[in-house]
Design a protein around this motif. Structure first.
Motif, short mmCIF file in Angstrom:
data_model
loop_
_atom_site.label_atom_id
_atom_site.label_comp_id
_atom_site.label_asym_id
_atom_site.label_seq_id
_atom_site.Cartn_x
_atom_site.Cartn_y
_atom_site.Cartn_z
N GLY A 205 0.95 5.82 -7.47
CA GLY A 205 -0.21 6.67 -7.67
C GLY A 205 -0.95 6.55 -9.01
O GLY A 205 -2.09 6.96 -9.10
N ALA B 195 2.20 1.49 -3.57
CA ALA B 195 1.11 1.82 -4.49
C ALA B 195 0.76 3.30 -4.38
O ALA B 195 0.54 3.98 -5.39
N ASN B 196 0.73 3.82 -3.16
CA ASN B 196 0.46 5.24 -2.97
C ASN B 196 1.56 6.08 -3.60
O ASN B 196 1.29 7.11 -4.23
N HIS B 197 2.80 5.64 -3.47
CA HIS B 197 3.92 6.37 -4.07
C HIS B 197 3.81 6.39 -5.60
O HIS B 197 4.04 7.42 -6.22
N LEU C 29 0.82 -1.21 0.00
CA LEU C 29 0.00 0.00 0.00
C LEU C 29 0.85 1.26 0.00
O LEU C 29 0.51 2.24 -0.69
N LEU C 30 1.95 1.27 0.73
CA LEU C 30 2.85 2.42 0.71
C LEU C 30 3.43 2.65 -0.69
O LEU C 30 3.47 3.79 -1.19
#
Length: 71
Positions: free
Chosen positions: A48, A44-46, A41-42
């Motif tokens: 974006g 994936a957020n990076h 999740l970290l």
């Protein structure tokens, strides 16, 4: 459209792999799964980009289960 980079892009992949494994040391199986989920999740957020993430999910899923082999 941005594409997922599947070429080697880590300066020292062996050192990264060692750090990844070390990060799991001392964790229970459940804690290790939780760590992996948080990491996904970290990152994936990076990233974006929904298209890149969708491509990554498709590639990661390919061949993971016996049902995939029948497709």
């Amino acid at each position: 459209m941005t594409r997922l980079n599947t070429e080697l892009n880590i300066a020292d992949p062996d050192a990264f792999y060692e750090k990844l494994i070390d990060t799991h040391n001392g964790l229970s199986e459940e804690e290790s799964h939780f760590l992996n989920a948080k990491l996904v999740l970290l990152l994936a957020n990076h990233i974006g980009d929904a298209e890149v993430l969708s491509e990554a999910l498709t590639l990661a899923r390919a061949g993971v289960s016996s049902e995939d082999a029948a497709d």
